[in-house]
Design a protein around this motif. Structure first.
Motif, short mmCIF file in Angstrom:
data_model
loop_
_atom_site.label_atom_id
_atom_site.label_comp_id
_atom_site.label_asym_id
_atom_site.label_seq_id
_atom_site.Cartn_x
_atom_site.Cartn_y
_atom_site.Cartn_z
N GLU C 77 -0.87 -9.95 5.97
CA GLU C 77 -1.38 -8.62 5.64
C GLU C 77 -0.30 -7.58 5.91
N HIS C 78 0.39 -7.79 7.03
CA HIS C 78 1.44 -6.86 7.42
C HIS C 78 2.54 -6.80 6.37
N LYS C 81 1.30 -4.96 3.36
CA LYS C 81 1.14 -3.53 3.62
C LYS C 81 2.48 -2.82 3.42
N GLN C 82 3.54 -3.50 3.83
CA GLN C 82 4.86 -2.90 3.65
C GLN C 82 5.20 -2.76 2.17
N SER C 91 -1.08 2.02 2.65
CA SER C 91 -1.19 0.59 2.95
C SER C 91 -2.62 0.14 3.23
N PHE C 92 -3.51 1.08 3.41
CA PHE C 92 -4.90 0.69 3.65
C PHE C 92 -5.68 0.45 2.36
N LEU C 94 -5.40 -1.86 0.47
CA LEU C 94 -5.13 -3.28 0.23
C LEU C 94 -6.25 -4.10 0.85
N HIS C 637 -12.06 1.95 7.81
CA HIS C 637 -11.61 0.68 7.23
C HIS C 637 -12.63 -0.45 7.44
#
Lengths: 324, 176, 660
Positions: C77-78, C81-82, C91-92, C94, C637
């Motif tokens: 996920e990280h 997000k990038q 990035s949220f 996603l 979120h």
């Protein structure tokens, strides 16, 4: 004053308390009668179905319907009045949420009919005769209106413009609703004529509510002699204030009774009963499953308690209907 | 009930322990019944009783809530809140005609892939025995019609939540 | 919502997902979902090429939201997000559909795996449509640190931090520093002289310009959050001027009051004005108000008159101080299990039975007997019994193994042998715990050199000590189930190491739970041993669990290292974005949420009569959102609408229709 606004009132599956809330307007009812023409109010005035049917569509300025929807007749009257009215008000908890009547959804029709017509101790019906859709007497056929297998709120049957909550609604709110119409200051469609926040916000006892509260068991109102100044929850008495829309002027609290939830949930809560469970669970003072079960046992009939007014409009709407 | 019934189990798994445990089962290629549908929440304490009823209403035959073991909660005692709510929700199920075994709370640590598989398998089997929760005659047709009203209802609910939309709500013209 | 344009990117993950799920079918299914404008499969999205393509696709299709159907969000996920950020999307916006760990790897039947993948994907698409962009806020932080406890762990942390130019407030309850170790004679495994090793360190602490030492001080309250703590302490009046006192002891000589000396474990007495023990640092006298005659309404001025430097000040009062710091290290050390709670050992009733700490003082050259190992009546003991595991490794008292007792009992054997060459030394043990590279060779060497008699016994909790003609008789069951007994002149007990008595009140102040036996709970046992559940509060040394000096020092340094890396001067700290938020128009002020927040992040606004979230404290668990009876609190979120969309998609998605 040639064009007085026309007003109608009707009751569906109702106890009559909402009608009382109109009568309780007392002298104010005269002002209403002065300013508006009450065209249909079966409880108080002699008018027939045809009188309504004859009206032009939209001829009635506002109609207040109270009671839940349980019979075919309720549906057809609700649809008729919807067609004839520019504004339709759900009047009282039953029209709003299904109300106490809606608790019938925890049972099947069969269970209800057997209970009411046969098994209640005060009924003597050894042949277990139940109401039937059709009864023939010689050449006469008597038909009963159809009984639905679910109680519904008015919203679930027709498009409703405004809601006056309460069981029964405080007369002040009924008056406010009528004046809204008469004085032409209508809020956005869908509004509920009450507060947007829960009852605690206007509760006279809110100062006594501590920041941290856990109770070892819940008490019913007859079990303790409770402090008339203290937050009910603080005393372990189940009060639905936090999960219930305010606007009732905390009348029950003022009369030293906990809130029972008749105004229904606030806008952001979909299911008042489920939220009540969340609320009361958070207050239970234990970490041990067995102990928690004991605390839960101090709440008799949690389903009935949490959904006292809102079962029919809850997420589940009632008992799961399985295919026979 | 015929045992070829394939129940749907909706599972709320906490991010730190149980979801990790499920991932660990995956990494270990441990097969388990495909009936579980996972929703990741940060903490089992996030599970609102409304979610449980929503899941049942919308088609789940069973609901599983999995959190960290007591004392291991990433948020200190969120799992205790989950336990408290679970105990109370359980007491409400009878009234709705929902069998107790359709709702289960358990603790799965990040390392307990075996236990995860076992809990999911047990739950699936139990709910399979209990049969469908909701009537499903003619599933395709019924589901579709129900689905649209459900979506409508839920969209209405969502709309109420969005203030922007509600302020746009049509104002009734005054007189006509 | 304006136009929602969702892109669905399905990762084959090499053969991992490709072979297990019908990905073309899944892509087709995805294209039929609401708001999906593109749905494609890719070989390996987390590769450089994959990420590059992903960023380009986002821009090419003017996507506003993205669903990645791939591995667990825990894995990438990280990463994605990038990519979102690179492509100019928040990035949220996603959502990861975990179709590897939850489908491909756990369902052998491809049809079923595909059905479940569809459900997961649909849930992700419906969820992401309801995502809202979140802002990651940053706050300025104070680089200073408060260290509570000036024992080995605390000192190590303080020195490490001070060497890197951090201002450290070192708060110590006692009048002197060095903790319990400063009162030992020798240290295992090298049997170095404790004060020789320790004194240079203590000296460095006392003279370091970056370390502000607060002796006779205790934490009273803690406010704030990581980066901005206010630690309120109370500093008891010493009544001795720190600047002029040289610790000459002139005051001590004239003081008429004698009380038990807690710094010698109550084995001798001290005066009401005292130096804790010879060599205690800082070398300053202190007046103990509870015993000094002046606080018993008597008019004694002996010490003031005796002091050659005019250092005695009876007027001094306790002071409340507010220390500002970005982080806190708790290094409050340990206590020993109170052996009087296990009466079978006869401790406190029978003479010449000592705990390990008492024994440390007995053999210490600065102790009550000046290091002479003698009995109460002054005789030299001819036989000494050492008992392992007193109150530990048993469900009756403490279940844990303290891990250091076996080693120090060997040290004791060595010390006894050095002082009394012909004494019989017997050790009663059940299991030997001698881990690491030093302990076993150390013990073997000592056992051989001292002629230590080791007797394996069944259950240390079943040992009883009775009086036999004034001497302790130790009765035990040996490994062969035979009941035996031995009479000795002296018995030394190794009680369980436990958390300190005031750990629980400190835990309440810092909101850190205590585990069994009163140790502070670390954030994660294996991977975050010096972090606590509260960000910015670290725990080191025996406050976290029983350990040897080396480990306590390591933890002190580790805590300092964590702080140096996480709390960099001038650098802001990113806050959790997925916090709770209160709709103040809806909040009824019912206060239900206030008691539930594990981080006390919910504050009540008395003027508005509504709750509010202290976002710097909120960690986003969502407990409050689930409880709020007004639905006024949302968990960013993880909102009701977002989770509701998932529930609906997953609960409804039967796959039943396709079942043949």
């Amino acid at each position: 004053m040639a064009h007085k606004p026309k007003i109608a009132l009707y009751w569906c599956s109702s106890c009559g308390g909402c009608e009382e809330s109109v009568v309780d307007l007392a002298e104010d009812i005269l002002a209403v009668a002065e300013a508006a023409e009450i065209v249909f109010w079966p409880v108080a005035l002699d008018a027939k179905y045809d009188d309504v049917a004859r009206l032009d569509d939209g001829a009635i300025t506002a109609t207040l319907i109270n009671g839940a929807i349980r019979l075919d007749e309720h549906v057809s009257m609700a649809r008729l009045l919807r067609k004839k009215s520019r504004l339709l008000f759900a009047h009282g908890s039953c029209a709003h949420l299904g109300g106490v009547v809606g608790l019938g959804n925890f049972f099947t029709n069969e269970e209800i009919l057997n209970r009411v017509y046969c098994d209640v101790p005060t009924v003597n019906n050894p042949d277990r005769v139940l109401p039937r859709p059709e009864t023939r007497q010689g050449t006469t056929v008597l038909k009963l209106t159809g009984l639905h297998d679910m109680v519904r709120s008015l919203h679930q049957v027709v498009d409703v413009d405004y809601t006056i909550p309460g069981c029964p609604p405080p007369p002040a709110l009924v008056k406010e609703a009528v004046m809204m119409v008469l004085e032409d200051r209508l809020p956005p469609k869908g509004s509920i004529v009450a507060d947007t926040r829960a009852l605690c916000y206007t509760c006279p006892r809110k100062e006594t509510r501590p920041e941290m509260l856990e109770v070892p068991s819940f008490k019913r109102v007859y079990e303790i002699e409770w402090d008339p100044e203290q937050c009910f929850l603080n005393q372990g008495v189940v009060c639905m204030g936090p999960v219930t829309r305010g606007g009732c002027m905390a009348q029950c609290i003022q009369a030293n009774m906990p809130c029972r939830g008749c105004f229904g949930p606030v806008d952001n809560v979909r299911d008042q009963g489920a939220k009540s469970a969340s609320l009361l669970a958070s207050l239970m003072e234990s970490t041990d499953e067995e102990q928690l079960k004991k605390i839960v046992e101090t709440i008799p009939d949690p389903g009935g308690l949490f959904y006292r007014y809102s079962l029919a409009s809850s997420i589940m709407k009632g008992r799961v209907r399985r295919r026979p | 009930m015929t045992n070829d019934f394939e129940p749907i189990i909706v599972g709320f798994l906490c991010n730190w322990c149980s979801y990790e445990g499920a991932d660990a089962a995956g990494r270990a290629r441990q097969c388990y019944p495909s009936n579980l549908r996972v929703i990741r929440v940060m903490c089992s304490g996030r599970v609102d009783p409304q979610f449980v009823f929503q899941a049942f209403k919308q088609g789940a035959d069973g609901v599983l809530i999995l959190g960290c073991h007591p004392g291991d909660c990433h948020y200190k005692d969120g799992n205790r809140q989950a336990l408290k709510r679970y105990t109370l929700i359980k007491s409400m199920l009878d009234a709705f005609g929902i069998e107790q075994d359709r709702l289960r709370l358990d603790w799965i640590s990040a390392a307990e892939q075996e236990k995860f598989v076992q809990v999911v398998s047990e739950m699936t089997e139990r709910v399979r025995q209990l049969g469908p929760l909701m009537p499903r005659a003619n599933p395709l047709k019924k589901l579709d019609s129900n689905r649209s009203t459900r979506i409508e209802n839920d969209m209405r609910f969502l709309q109420r939540k969005h203030k922007k939309i509600s302020t746009k709500a049509r104002k009734i013209e005054s007189t006509k | 919502m304006s136009t929602v344009r969702i892109g669905v990117f399905i990762c084959e993950c090499g053969p991992n997902i490709k072979n297990a799920v019908d990905l073309d079918g899944l892509s087709r299914f995805a294209r039929g979902l609401d708001n999906v404008v593109v749905a494609e499969r890719f070989a390996l999205l987390c590769s450089l090429e994959g990420k590059d393509t992903l960023a380009k696709e986002i821009q090419r299709h003017r996507l506003t939201r993205v669903v990645i159907a791939a591995c667990s969000p825990k894995e990438h996920e990280h990463t994605f997000k990038q990519v979102m950020a690179q492509a100019g999307l928040n990035s949220f916006l996603l959502q990861i559909a975990n179709i590897r760990e939850q489908c491909a790897w756990v369902i052998s039947d491809k049809t079923r795996a595909t059905q479940k993948a569809q459900a997961i994907l649909e849930a992700a698409v419906n969820r992401v449509a309801r995502h809202e962009p979140l802002e990651i806020r940053e706050i300025a932080c104070l680089p200073d640190v408060v260290v509570v406890g000036a024992g080995m762990a605390g000192i190590s942390a303080a020195l490490t931090l001070a060497q890197k130019d951090r201002k450290v407030h070192l708060v110590e309850k006692a009048p002197c520093i060095g903790g319990k170790v400063a009162r030992y004679e020798d240290l295992f495994p090298n049997l170095e002289c404790a004060s020789c090793v320790l004194d240079p360190l203590l000296d460095a602490v006392l003279h370091h310009p970056n370390i502000q030492l607060w002796t006779l001080s205790e934490v009273k309250n803690v406010l704030g959050y990581f980066g901005n703590y206010t630690v309120e302490i109370i500093t008891k009046a010493r009544h001795v001027d720190l600047q002029t006192c040289i610790g000459c002891g002139a005051c001590v000589e004239v003081c008429p009051v004698s009380v038990q000396n807690e710094y010698n474990e109550g084995l001798d007495t001290r005066k009401a004005v005292y130096l804790p023990y010879p060599g205690a640092l800082p070398n300053l006298a202190a007046i103990d108000e509870t015993h000094c005659l002046r606080w018993q309404s008597q008019d004694c001025e002996s010490c003031q008159q005796a002091c050659p430097f005019g250092s005695i000040d009876y007027q001094e009062t306790d002071r409340n101080m507010s220390l500002k710091a970005g982080a806190v290290v708790i290094a409050t050390g340990f206590d020993l299990f109170d052996v009087t709670k296990a009466p079978q050992y006869g401790y406190g009733k029978i003479d010449n039975i000592y705990t390990a700490l008492e024994f440390e003082r007995l053999v210490n050259a600065n102790g009550p007997t000046q290091g002479k190992l003698i009995l109460k009546d002054g005789r030299v003991p001819e036989s000494i019994v050492l008992i392992h595991c007193v109150g530990s490794r048993t469900p009756r008292y403490h279940q844990h193994c303290s891990g250091v007792c076996c080693s120090y009992l060997f040290k004791f054997a060595h010390q006894i042998r050095k002082k009394i060459p012909d004494a019989t030394i017997t050790s009663l043990y059940t299991d030997m715990c001698l881990p690491g590279k030093e302990a076993q060779p150390f013990s073997d060497k000592i056992a051989q050199k001292t002629g230590l008699k080791k007797i394996r016994i069944k259950d240390p909790a079943a040992v009883t000590i009775t009086q036999d003609h004034g001497r302790p008789r130790v009765t035990y069951t040996d490994a062969c189930d035979a009941s035996k007994s031995v009479v000795a002149d002296m018995v030394v007990l190794a009680p369980a190491i436990t958390g300190t008595k005031d750990a629980s009140s400190l835990g309440t102040l810092f909101d850190i739970p205590l585990g069994g036996s009163g140790f502070f709970v670390e954030e994660q046992t294996s991977l975050a041993p010096v972090s606590t559940p509260i960000e910015g509060v670290f725990v080191a040394g025996c406050a976290q669990g029983p350990k040897e000096i080396q480990a306590a020092v390591s933890q002190g340094q580790a805590a300092a290292g964590k702080i140096l890396s996480q709390l960099v001067p001038g650098q802001k700290r990113a806050l959790e974005a997925m916090t709770a938020a209160v709709d103040t128009e809806l909040c009824s002020g019912c206060k239900i949420c206030l008691g539930l927040c594990p981080y006390k992040a919910i504050v009540f606004d008395d003027t508005q009569q509504v709750a509010g979230i202290e976002e710097v404290l909120c960690r986003g668990c969502g407990i409050c959102a689930a409880t709020c009876p007004s639905g006024a609190i949302s968990a960013r979120h993880f909102t009701d609408a977002q989770l509701g969309a998932e529930i609906e998609s997953l609960a409804r998605h039967t796959g039943r229709e396709n079942r043949s």
